[in-house]
Design a protein around this motif. Structure first.
Motif, PDB file in Angstrom:
ATOM      1  N   LEU A   1       0.937  -1.160  -0.150  1.00  0.00           N
ATOM      2  CA  LEU A   1      -0.050  -0.007  -0.022  1.00  0.00           C
ATOM      3  C   LEU A   1       0.960   1.383   0.029  1.00  0.00           C
ATOM      4  O   LEU A   1       1.805   1.138   0.826  1.00  0.00           O
ATOM      5  N   ASN A   2       0.707   2.349  -0.938  1.00  0.00           N
ATOM      6  CA  ASN A   2       1.059   3.538  -0.887  1.00  0.00           C
ATOM      7  C   ASN A   2       0.329   4.397  -0.036  1.00  0.00           C
ATOM      8  O   ASN A   2      -0.774   4.520  -0.281  1.00  0.00           O
ATOM      9  N   ALA A   3       1.200   5.122   0.883  1.00  0.00           N
ATOM     10  CA  ALA A   3       0.513   6.022   2.028  1.00  0.00           C
ATOM     11  C   ALA A   3       1.250   7.235   2.099  1.00  0.00           C
ATOM     12  O   ALA A   3       2.188   7.558   1.689  1.00  0.00           O
ATOM     13  N   MET A   4       0.504   8.215   2.645  1.00  0.00           N
ATOM     14  CA  MET A   4       0.726   9.584   2.791  1.00  0.00           C
ATOM     15  C   MET A   4       0.375   9.709   4.334  1.00  0.00           C
ATOM     16  O   MET A   4      -0.860   9.472   4.793  1.00  0.00           O
ATOM     17  N   VAL A   5       1.236  10.482   4.986  1.00  0.00           N
ATOM     18  CA  VAL A   5       0.748  10.481   6.690  1.00  0.00           C
ATOM     19  C   VAL A   5       1.062  11.973   6.929  1.00  0.00           C
ATOM     20  O   VAL A   5       2.136  12.866   6.430  1.00  0.00           O
ATOM     21  N   TRP A   6       0.325  12.709   7.465  1.00  0.00           N
ATOM     22  CA  TRP A   6       0.351  13.950   8.163  1.00  0.00           C
ATOM     23  C   TRP A   6       0.417  13.873   9.694  1.00  0.00           C
ATOM     24  O   TRP A   6      -0.381  13.207  10.332  1.00  0.00           O
ATOM     25  N   THR A   7       1.328  14.422  10.345  1.00  0.00           N
ATOM     26  CA  THR A   7       1.575  14.560  11.825  1.00  0.00           C
ATOM     27  C   THR A   7       1.606  16.048  12.196  1.00  0.00           C
ATOM     28  O   THR A   7       1.881  17.126  11.632  1.00  0.00           O
ATOM     29  N   PRO A   8       1.248  16.152  13.696  1.00  0.00           N
ATOM     30  CA  PRO A   8       1.493  17.650  14.088  1.00  0.00           C
ATOM     31  C   PRO A   8       2.973  17.823  14.024  1.00  0.00           C
ATOM     32  O   PRO A   8       4.048  16.887  14.237  1.00  0.00           O
ATOM     33  N   CYS A   9       3.317  18.994  13.554  1.00  0.00           N
ATOM     34  CA  CYS A   9       4.823  19.606  13.525  1.00  0.00           C
ATOM     35  C   CYS A   9       4.948  21.053  13.995  1.00  0.00           C
ATOM     36  O   CYS A   9       3.910  21.831  13.974  1.00  0.00           O
ATOM     37  N   ALA A  10       6.339  21.246  14.748  1.00  0.00           N
ATOM     38  CA  ALA A  10       6.459  22.414  15.323  1.00  0.00           C
ATOM     39  C   ALA A  10       7.151  23.478  14.620  1.00  0.00           C
ATOM     40  O   ALA A  10       7.391  24.748  15.050  1.00  0.00           O
ATOM     41  N   GLU A  11       7.386  23.206  13.423  1.00  0.00           N
ATOM     42  CA  GLU A  11       7.975  24.126  12.502  1.00  0.00           C
ATOM     43  C   GLU A  11       6.928  24.930  11.497  1.00  0.00           C
ATOM     44  O   GLU A  11       5.951  24.472  11.445  1.00  0.00           O
ATOM     45  N   PRO A  12       7.336  26.098  10.979  1.00  0.00           N
ATOM     46  CA  PRO A  12       6.392  27.014  10.338  1.00  0.00           C
ATOM     47  C   PRO A  12       5.979  26.154   9.135  1.00  0.00           C
ATOM     48  O   PRO A  12       6.836  25.539   8.545  1.00  0.00           O
ATOM     49  N   ALA A  13       4.730  26.426   8.573  1.00  0.00           N
ATOM     50  CA  ALA A  13       4.334  25.798   7.281  1.00  0.00           C
ATOM     51  C   ALA A  13       4.912  26.543   6.021  1.00  0.00           C
ATOM     52  O   ALA A  13       5.376  27.425   6.218  1.00  0.00           O
ATOM     53  N   GLU A  14       5.265  25.533   4.989  1.00  0.00           N
ATOM     54  CA  GLU A  14       5.663  26.309   3.819  1.00  0.00           C
ATOM     55  C   GLU A  14       4.509  25.795   2.692  1.00  0.00           C
ATOM     56  O   GLU A  14       3.894  24.844   3.030  1.00  0.00           O
ATOM     57  N   ASN A  15       4.603  26.312   1.455  1.00  0.00           N
ATOM     58  CA  ASN A  15       3.971  25.773   0.424  1.00  0.00           C
ATOM     59  C   ASN A  15       4.718  24.878  -0.308  1.00  0.00           C
ATOM     60  O   ASN A  15       5.992  25.196  -0.794  1.00  0.00           O
ATOM     61  N   VAL A  16       4.358  23.527  -0.424  1.00  0.00           N
ATOM     62  CA  VAL A  16       5.406  22.615  -1.099  1.00  0.00           C
ATOM     63  C   VAL A  16       4.744  21.615  -2.245  1.00  0.00           C
ATOM     64  O   VAL A  16       3.720  21.071  -2.063  1.00  0.00           O
ATOM     65  N   PRO A  17       5.369  21.914  -3.411  1.00  0.00           N
ATOM     66  CA  PRO A  17       4.810  21.366  -4.681  1.00  0.00           C
ATOM     67  C   PRO A  17       4.982  19.799  -4.476  1.00  0.00           C
ATOM     68  O   PRO A  17       6.070  19.461  -4.239  1.00  0.00           O
ATOM     69  N   PHE A  18       3.949  19.041  -4.580  1.00  0.00           N
ATOM     70  CA  PHE A  18       3.835  17.392  -4.471  1.00  0.00           C
ATOM     71  C   PHE A  18       2.814  17.058  -5.490  1.00  0.00           C
ATOM     72  O   PHE A  18       1.754  17.155  -5.147  1.00  0.00           O
ATOM     73  N   GLY A  19       3.635  16.382  -6.624  1.00  0.00           N
ATOM     74  CA  GLY A  19       2.565  15.906  -7.737  1.00  0.00           C
ATOM     75  C   GLY A  19       2.095  17.003  -8.298  1.00  0.00           C
ATOM     76  O   GLY A  19       2.335  18.232  -8.489  1.00  0.00           O
ATOM     77  N   PRO A  20       0.658  17.015  -8.559  1.00  0.00           N
ATOM     78  CA  PRO A  20      -0.107  18.178  -9.181  1.00  0.00           C
ATOM     79  C   PRO A  20      -0.613  19.117  -8.145  1.00  0.00           C
ATOM     80  O   PRO A  20      -1.098  20.371  -8.303  1.00  0.00           O
ATOM     81  N   TYR A  21      -0.307  19.114  -6.692  1.00  0.00           N
ATOM     82  CA  TYR A  21      -0.813  19.865  -5.563  1.00  0.00           C
ATOM     83  C   TYR A  21       0.044  20.694  -5.131  1.00  0.00           C
ATOM     84  O   TYR A  21       1.204  20.523  -5.439  1.00  0.00           O
ATOM     85  N   ILE A  22      -0.130  21.496  -4.311  1.00  0.00           N
ATOM     86  CA  ILE A  22       0.731  22.308  -3.328  1.00  0.00           C
ATOM     87  C   ILE A  22       0.081  21.938  -2.000  1.00  0.00           C
ATOM     88  O   ILE A  22      -0.825  22.356  -1.591  1.00  0.00           O
ATOM     89  N   LEU A  23       0.938  21.426  -1.388  1.00  0.00           N
ATOM     90  CA  LEU A  23       0.654  20.919   0.023  1.00  0.00           C
ATOM     91  C   LEU A  23       1.029  22.235   1.115  1.00  0.00           C
ATOM     92  O   LEU A  23       2.214  22.824   0.894  1.00  0.00           O
ATOM     93  N   HIS A  24       0.542  22.366   2.034  1.00  0.00           N
ATOM     94  CA  HIS A  24       0.792  23.498   3.180  1.00  0.00           C
ATOM     95  C   HIS A  24       1.210  22.648   4.310  1.00  0.00           C
ATOM     96  O   HIS A  24       0.405  22.238   5.237  1.00  0.00           O
ATOM     97  N   GLY A  25       2.703  22.857   4.546  1.00  0.00           N
ATOM     98  CA  GLY A  25       3.248  21.945   5.804  1.00  0.00           C
ATOM     99  C   GLY A  25       4.649  22.023   5.740  1.00  0.00           C
ATOM    100  O   GLY A  25       5.339  22.834   5.063  1.00  0.00           O
ATOM    101  N   ARG A  26       5.244  21.145   6.333  1.00  0.00           N
ATOM    102  CA  ARG A  26       6.771  20.655   6.416  1.00  0.00           C
ATOM    103  C   ARG A  26       6.813  19.199   5.778  1.00  0.00           C
ATOM    104  O   ARG A  26       6.446  18.291   6.702  1.00  0.00           O
ATOM    105  N   ARG A  27       7.684  19.093   4.726  1.00  0.00           N
ATOM    106  CA  ARG A  27       7.933  17.616   4.583  1.00  0.00           C
ATOM    107  C   ARG A  27       8.805  17.152   5.566  1.00  0.00           C
ATOM    108  O   ARG A  27       9.766  17.497   6.087  1.00  0.00           O
ATOM    109  N   ASP A  28       8.688  15.559   6.007  1.00  0.00           N
ATOM    110  CA  ASP A  28       9.375  15.079   7.164  1.00  0.00           C
ATOM    111  C   ASP A  28       9.703  15.841   8.174  1.00  0.00           C
ATOM    112  O   ASP A  28      10.747  15.486   8.816  1.00  0.00           O
ATOM    113  N   CYS A  29       8.809  16.556   8.599  1.00  0.00           N
ATOM    114  CA  CYS A  29       8.931  17.241  10.035  1.00  0.00           C
ATOM    115  C   CYS A  29       8.732  16.137  11.264  1.00  0.00           C
ATOM    116  O   CYS A  29       7.959  15.434  11.149  1.00  0.00           O
TER     117      CYS A  29
END
Length: 328
Positions: free
Chosen positions: A46-74
């Motif tokens: 199974l291919n999965a995506m996981v989001w978790t609470p993070c203490a760093e400021p959010a960024e706009n991160v291109p991911f595939g066709p979307y723009i994710l608002h958060g921090r990669r691997d935080c």
């Protein structure tokens, strides 16, 4: 007839404001990471995506066709965190509800979404077969097993506080996991032209011979425009967990406009029911960036003046409030 709750922008905005104030101290962004769940005796990888609470400021991160608002691997902040698992719709993806995942993770939830094998954007090969309806609940059970066992953040998750979000076929998936017994033969689900294999499989009586899996670890469910394969009250008699049900006005992709209201009226426990005027089925997907509006307008462009961006601010806040009330 159960009470219909329409979207109230002012009230929803108040809910969002209060919740954001409450959880500012918990996290500043949604961390996100890709995970691969190994194949086992119960199914393929199974291919999965996981989001978790993070203490760093959010960024706009291109991911595939979307723009994710958060921090990669935080690094994940907090302990004994509630878990929400997400099941996408017909040929959807684990990014289809990323905005909701970001809101939930920013408020202190761990959120995990998968691509259902055979019925995802990346792997649509069996999307018209009955087999994917049989396998979807097991996919989610395996996801929960992994998140509580081998996942990097397993020790930070509270196994007593697990919720589910499902859209379209994902809503069907949640109802099965909650104890629903689908009746494919008598369900009010149209067969489009050209007919997918599932229509002929049902006509030939090639139906599951064993009950589909239930997962009592899931304590609360949110269903957005669910595909209703449960035509009779007896099909849902064992579904007693708290539920929030959302209904579009016009439906789409096999979901008829009256399906979600009928489901809400059939559930043995009165759900928190929301009717969304002027909306069609795909309004529950995350707002699309400009490139997707051009390439896949059928799922990204809303008609009748419907404002998907404004709606999702209310929608995400209401879903968060429901999970807070039932899992905290």
């Amino acid at each position: 007839m159960k009470t219909t709750r329409k979207i109230l922008p002012y009230a929803a905005a108040q809910i969002l404001t209060v919740l954001l104030c409450l959880f500012t101290a918990v996290a500043h962004a949604a961390g996100f990471k890709r995970l691969d769940i190994p194949a086992d005796a119960n199914g393929p990888a199974l291919n999965a995506m996981v989001w978790t609470p993070c203490a760093e400021p959010a960024e706009n991160v291109p991911f595939g066709p979307y723009i994710l608002h958060g921090r990669r691997d935080c690094p994940t902040v907090g302990d004994k965190l509630p878990l929400i698992v997400i099941s996408h719709g017909h040929t959807g993806s684990f990014l289809g509800h990323h905005d909701l995942a970001e809101v939930l993770a920013d408020a202190g939830f761990v959120v995990a979404a998968i691509n259902h094998p055979g019925d995802s954007f990346a792997d649509p090969g069996r999307s018209g077969d009955l087999s994917v309806f049989v396998e979807r609940p097991t996919d989610i059970k395996r996801l929960i097993d992994y998140m509580l066992g081998a996942a990097p953040d397993a020790v930070k998750i509270d196994p007593q506080r697990i919720g589910f979000f499902g859209f379209s076929r994902g809503g069907y998936t949640g109802l099965v996991l909650a104890g629903g017994a689908p009746d494919f033969k008598h369900a009010d689900v149209p067969c489009p032209d050209p007919r997918p294999p599932v229509c002929d499989e049902i006509a030939r009586g090639e139906l599951p011979t064993q009950p589909l899996p239930v997962d009592a670890r899931i304590r609360a469910f949110v269903l957005a425009d669910p595909l209703n394969e449960f035509p009779a009250a007896s099909d849902l008699k064992n579904v007693t967990a708290p539920m929030q049900v959302w209904a579009s006005q016009y439906g789409g992709d096999g979901v008829l406009p009256h399906n979600a209201p009928a489901l809400a009226n059939t559930l043995p426990r009165k759900p928190d029911y929301h009717y969304v005027p002027n909306s069609a089925h795909f309004a529950f997907l995350a707002p699309c960036p400009a490139g997707m509006k051009k390439s896949v307008p059928e799922i990204c462009v809303d008609e009748r003046g419907f404002d998907r961006v404004a709606f999702h601010k209310q929608f995400d806040a209401s879903v968060l409030a429901f999970f807070e009330a039932n899992l905290r």
